[in-house]
Design an enzyme around this catalytic site. Structure first.
Site, PDB file in Angstrom:
ATOM      1  N   ASP A   1      -0.768  -7.424   1.167  1.00 24.50           N
ATOM      2  CA  ASP A   1      -0.107  -6.134   1.372  1.00 24.50           C
ATOM      3  C   ASP A   1       1.395  -6.335   1.557  1.00 24.50           C
ATOM      4  OD1 ASP A   1       0.262  -3.453   1.699  1.00 24.50           O
ATOM      5  OD2 ASP A   1      -0.549  -3.352   3.746  1.00 24.50           O
TER       6      ASP A   1
ATOM      7  N   HIS B   1       0.815  -1.223   0.000  1.00 25.78           N
ATOM      8  CA  HIS B   1       0.000   0.000   0.000  1.00 25.78           C
ATOM      9  C   HIS B   1       0.848   1.272   0.000  1.00 25.78           C
ATOM     10  CE1 HIS B   1       0.400  -0.063   4.520  1.00 25.78           C
ATOM     11  NE2 HIS B   1       0.412   1.243   4.331  1.00 25.78           N
TER      12      HIS B   1
ATOM     13  N   SER C   1       4.176   2.441   8.199  1.00 24.83           N
ATOM     14  CA  SER C   1       3.760   1.423   7.228  1.00 24.83           C
ATOM     15  C   SER C   1       4.953   0.858   6.474  1.00 24.83           C
ATOM     16  CB  SER C   1       2.779   2.035   6.222  1.00 24.83           C
ATOM     17  OG  SER C   1       1.530   2.258   6.804  1.00 24.83           O
ATOM     18  N   GLY C   2       4.926  -0.450   6.243  1.00 20.18           N
ATOM     19  CA  GLY C   2       5.992  -1.110   5.504  1.00 20.18           C
ATOM     20  C   GLY C   2       7.194  -1.489   6.341  1.00 20.18           C
TER      21      GLY C   2
END
Length: 411
Positions: free
Chosen positions: A265, A218, A361-362
């Site tokens: 994801d 994402h 995120s990530g």
């Protein structure tokens, strides 16, 4: 001339004494322990049969035997005259041998530059040889196969830097904030990467080799052109310790930018040029696909994300301790009401307070095994705001996508 009041004079004297004690302590430390010595030890374990899976350092067979060998080394030197100078041991190779398994282990010590190298080698050699001839616990070792050789410091450091999941040990406690965490120090999380879009931090990522990162799909919504992205390394975003351009971005084929259920994801990112590993920049280990991280396992999540919901990203890397939460609990109606699929893992606390947040995120969710080797458990994926009650962080489960990562990167 006006004399100082007694209490002020006492404070000044105390401050001077404390300062001198600190200076003397540092001088003593650096005079006594200013050099790291490396030794390579080899011997054959005769009661374990070689298995080809031992070629892979993340395999169960490699981990099991290495744990026993390293435990033996540590107990040997902790019970010896060198107990305060011993740092650690690390198994680097397991090779086939007609009598069992040939083990190569690196030993690390702190010594003074004034110490005699030959005398030190004799002492280390004598302690190990004596132990291998007496009690080796669960391992049967042929003492006649034992050899000890000195290593150049740069060779030892380079060998460790190129081993996955190793990091500089820190003594500080890991308590609270990414949202509810604390700042990280250099070398604590050497695989942490900042992915930047047009020079601005967008997501975290994890270094899994000298040329590949793993992150969340994402992060690249509407922005999949690798020429617009860069990756930076170190505990601060600006200025970074190292920076690389991006050659290729591979998002999971089944991921959709309109994917409301957050499945698939995961993405991998290829760097424009290989990274040179250092004490502060190293790769994490990837777990095998079959590995299960039990619920309640202690993990750490790191990133440059917001300290609270809708807050700005920050410049200093943050870290927080979280626990893996059982999927059945996470799928309860009052938590995520069945939204957690097999490719996801929950981590945090039902009471909230500690969590990943926007900008994380990530990034990596990691845990250490019994050897102190760090493995990537999850990738920061989604959640309901940050650190809310009954809304722990949800991560992409790395073991679920392990084969996909291998197919795209060869790792």
């Amino acid at each position: 001339m006006k004399l100082l009041e007694p209490w002020k004079l006492a404070l000044i004297v105390l401050a001077v004494v404390l300062f001198l004690a600190l200076v003397i302590g540092l001088l003593v430390y650096f005079l006594l322990f200013d050099e790291m010595y490396f030794y390579s030890g080899t011997f054959t374990v005769t009661n374990v049969q070689y298995n080809p899976s031992m070629e892979k350092k993340t395999s169960k067979e490699f981990k099991d035997l290495s744990t026993k060998v390293e435990t033996l080394m540590t107990r040997t030197f902790q019970a010896s005259i060198l107990n305060k100078k011993y740092i650690k041991s690390h198994v680097v190779h397991l090779n086939p041998d007609a009598r069992g398994v040939a083990v190569e282990v690196v030993l690390m010590f702190h010594f003074s530059s004034n110490d005699n190298r030959e005398a030190l080698w004799e002492r280390v050699n004598s302690i190990l040889r004596r132990r291998l001839q007496t009690n080796t616990g669960y391992l049967e070792i042929d003492p006649s196969t034992f050899k000890l050789a000195g290593m150049k410091m740069e060779n030892g450091v380079n060998l460790l830097n190129n081993s996955c999941g190793l990091r500089i040990s820190k003594l500080n406690s890991f308590t609270d904030r990414i949202s509810g965490g604390m700042s990280a120090q250099d070398g604590e999380w050497p695989w942490q990467t900042s992915l930047q879009l047009s020079g601005i931090h967008r997501c975290g990522a994890t270094l899994i080799s000298d040329t590949w990162l793993v992150t969340a799909a994402h992060c690249f919504r509407g922005q999949k052109n690798p020429r617009e992205w860069t990756a930076s390394f170190g505990t601060v975003v600006r200025p970074p310790k190292m920076r690389r351009f991006i050659r290729n971005i591979i998002v999971h084929e089944k991921y959709s930018d309109n994917n409301a259920d957050h499945d698939y994801d995961v993405a991998v990112v290829q760097l424009s040029a290989p990274i040179e590993f250092t004490n502060d920049i190293r790769m994490v280990c990837l777990p095998e696909a079959f590995y299960v991280f039990p619920h309640n396992t202690t993990c750490f999540v790191t990133g440059w994300g917001a300290l609270s919901f809708d807050g700005p990203s920050i410049n200093n890397l943050q870290q927080a301790e979280v626990k893996i939460i059982d999927t059945n609990i996470c799928n309860r109606e009052e938590v995520y009401n069945g939204l957690i699929t097999p490719g996801m893992v929950c981590a945090g606390y039902l009471e909230g307070k500690v969590d990943a947040c926007q900008g994380d995120s990530g990034g990596p969710l990691v845990t250490a095994d019994r050897r102190g080797i760090w493995y990537l458990v999850g990738i920061v994926s989604w959640g309901d705001e940050c650190a809310k009650r009954n809304k722990p962080g949800v991560y992409t489960r790395v073991t679920y996508y392990r084969d996909w990562i291998a197919a795209k990167t060869g790792i």
